[in-house]
Design a protein around this motif. Structure first.
Motif, short mmCIF file in Angstrom:
data_model
loop_
_atom_site.label_atom_id
_atom_site.label_comp_id
_atom_site.label_asym_id
_atom_site.label_seq_id
_atom_site.Cartn_x
_atom_site.Cartn_y
_atom_site.Cartn_z
N PHE A 279 0.83 -1.20 0.00
CA PHE A 279 0.00 0.00 0.00
C PHE A 279 0.87 1.26 0.00
O PHE A 279 0.54 2.24 -0.69
CB PHE A 279 -0.97 0.02 1.19
N ALA A 280 1.96 1.25 0.74
CA ALA A 280 2.86 2.41 0.76
C ALA A 280 3.47 2.61 -0.63
O ALA A 280 3.60 3.75 -1.10
CB ALA A 280 3.96 2.21 1.80
N GLU A 281 3.83 1.53 -1.28
CA GLU A 281 4.38 1.62 -2.64
C GLU A 281 3.33 2.18 -3.59
O GLU A 281 3.63 3.06 -4.41
CB GLU A 281 4.82 0.23 -3.10
N ALA A 282 2.10 1.70 -3.47
CA ALA A 282 1.02 2.19 -4.33
C ALA A 282 0.80 3.68 -4.10
O ALA A 282 0.65 4.45 -5.06
CB ALA A 282 -0.27 1.42 -4.04
N LYS A 283 0.81 4.10 -2.85
CA LYS A 283 0.62 5.52 -2.52
C LYS A 283 1.75 6.36 -3.10
O LYS A 283 1.51 7.43 -3.66
CB LYS A 283 0.54 5.70 -1.00
N SER A 284 2.98 5.87 -3.01
CA SER A 284 4.12 6.62 -3.55
C SER A 284 4.06 6.73 -5.07
O SER A 284 4.67 7.62 -5.64
CB SER A 284 5.44 5.97 -3.11
N GLN A 285 3.31 5.82 -5.69
CA GLN A 285 3.15 5.86 -7.15
C GLN A 285 1.91 6.64 -7.56
O GLN A 285 1.54 6.68 -8.74
CB GLN A 285 3.11 4.45 -7.72
N GLY A 286 1.25 7.26 -6.58
CA GLY A 286 0.13 8.15 -6.88
C GLY A 286 -1.25 7.52 -6.82
O GLY A 286 -2.23 8.16 -7.18
N PHE A 287 -1.34 6.26 -6.38
CA PHE A 287 -2.64 5.63 -6.29
C PHE A 287 -3.33 6.02 -4.99
O PHE A 287 -2.68 6.27 -3.97
CB PHE A 287 -2.51 4.10 -6.35
N ASP A 288 -4.67 6.08 -5.04
CA ASP A 288 -5.47 6.39 -3.86
C ASP A 288 -5.70 5.10 -3.08
O ASP A 288 -6.45 4.21 -3.52
CB ASP A 288 -6.81 7.00 -4.30
N VAL A 289 -5.07 4.99 -1.94
CA VAL A 289 -5.09 3.76 -1.15
C VAL A 289 -6.50 3.46 -0.62
O VAL A 289 -6.92 2.31 -0.56
CB VAL A 289 -4.05 3.82 -0.02
N LYS A 290 -7.25 4.50 -0.24
CA LYS A 290 -8.62 4.28 0.24
C LYS A 290 -9.46 3.61 -0.84
O LYS A 290 -10.22 2.69 -0.57
CB LYS A 290 -9.27 5.61 0.64
N ILE A 291 -9.32 4.09 -2.06
CA ILE A 291 -10.09 3.53 -3.17
C ILE A 291 -9.62 2.10 -3.45
O ILE A 291 -10.44 1.21 -3.72
CB ILE A 291 -9.97 4.40 -4.44
N MET A 292 -8.33 1.86 -3.37
CA MET A 292 -7.81 0.50 -3.57
C MET A 292 -8.41 -0.45 -2.54
O MET A 292 -8.79 -1.58 -2.88
CB MET A 292 -6.29 0.49 -3.47
N ARG A 293 -8.53 0.01 -1.30
CA ARG A 293 -9.12 -0.84 -0.26
C ARG A 293 -10.59 -1.14 -0.57
O ARG A 293 -11.07 -2.25 -0.35
CB ARG A 293 -9.00 -0.19 1.12
N GLN A 294 -11.30 -0.13 -1.09
CA GLN A 294 -12.70 -0.34 -1.48
C GLN A 294 -12.79 -1.35 -2.62
O GLN A 294 -13.67 -2.23 -2.61
CB GLN A 294 -13.35 0.97 -1.90
N VAL A 295 -11.90 -1.23 -3.59
CA VAL A 295 -11.89 -2.17 -4.72
C VAL A 295 -11.64 -3.59 -4.21
O VAL A 295 -12.31 -4.55 -4.62
CB VAL A 295 -10.83 -1.76 -5.78
N LEU A 296 -10.69 -3.74 -3.31
CA LEU A 296 -10.40 -5.06 -2.75
C LEU A 296 -11.61 -5.63 -2.03
O LEU A 296 -11.94 -6.82 -2.16
CB LEU A 296 -9.20 -4.99 -1.80
N ARG A 297 -12.30 -4.80 -1.26
CA ARG A 297 -13.48 -5.24 -0.53
C ARG A 297 -14.58 -5.67 -1.52
O ARG A 297 -15.23 -6.69 -1.34
CB ARG A 297 -13.98 -4.12 0.39
N LEU A 298 -14.75 -4.88 -2.60
CA LEU A 298 -15.76 -5.21 -3.60
C LEU A 298 -15.44 -6.51 -4.33
O LEU A 298 -16.33 -7.30 -4.63
CB LEU A 298 -15.91 -4.06 -4.61
N ARG A 299 -14.16 -6.73 -4.61
CA ARG A 299 -13.76 -7.95 -5.33
C ARG A 299 -14.03 -9.21 -4.51
O ARG A 299 -14.19 -10.29 -5.07
CB ARG A 299 -12.29 -7.87 -5.72
N LYS A 300 -14.11 -9.07 -3.20
CA LYS A 300 -14.38 -10.22 -2.33
C LYS A 300 -15.87 -10.53 -2.27
O LYS A 300 -16.27 -11.62 -1.86
CB LYS A 300 -13.89 -9.95 -0.91
N MET A 301 -16.70 -9.58 -2.66
CA MET A 301 -18.15 -9.73 -2.53
C MET A 301 -18.73 -10.54 -3.68
O MET A 301 -18.22 -10.51 -4.79
CB MET A 301 -18.83 -8.35 -2.51
N GLU A 302 -19.83 -11.20 -3.38
CA GLU A 302 -20.62 -11.85 -4.42
C GLU A 302 -21.28 -10.74 -5.24
O GLU A 302 -21.63 -9.69 -4.71
CB GLU A 302 -21.70 -12.73 -3.79
#
Length: 82
Positions: free
Chosen positions: A38-61
């Motif tokens: 996550f720190a690497e993603a943030k340093s590359q300009g990605f929004d970590v909060k959104i990434m966490r939401q995407v991960l949560r959504l990918r786990k859902m049916e």
């Protein structure tokens, strides 16, 4: 042969406790690795909060995700946000 202490198989209990401790250590190491990614993603300009939401959504049916989106839309409309 297992040593019984007050009706508890001490050797078996100790073995289980040691296994759990090793797994807890592995878990801590994995969590540290995830934080690093996550720190690497943030340093590359990605929004970590959104990434966490995407991960949560990918786990859902899919049906659960659609239901959640429909309820969110309903609430947003009720609050005049759409």
């Amino acid at each position: 042969m297992s040593t019984d202490v007050g009706g508890v198989a001490a050797d078996q209990l100790q073995s289980l406790i040691m296994r759990i401790e090793r797994l807890e250590e592995d878990k801590a190491n994995l969590l540290a690795d995830i934080r690093e990614v996550f720190a690497e993603a943030k340093s590359q300009g990605f929004d970590v909060k959104i990434m966490r939401q995407v991960l949560r959504l990918r786990k859902m049916e899919e049906h659960d995700m659609k239901e959640q989106e429909e309820i969110l839309d309903l609430y947003k409309r009720a609050l005049g946000m759409q």
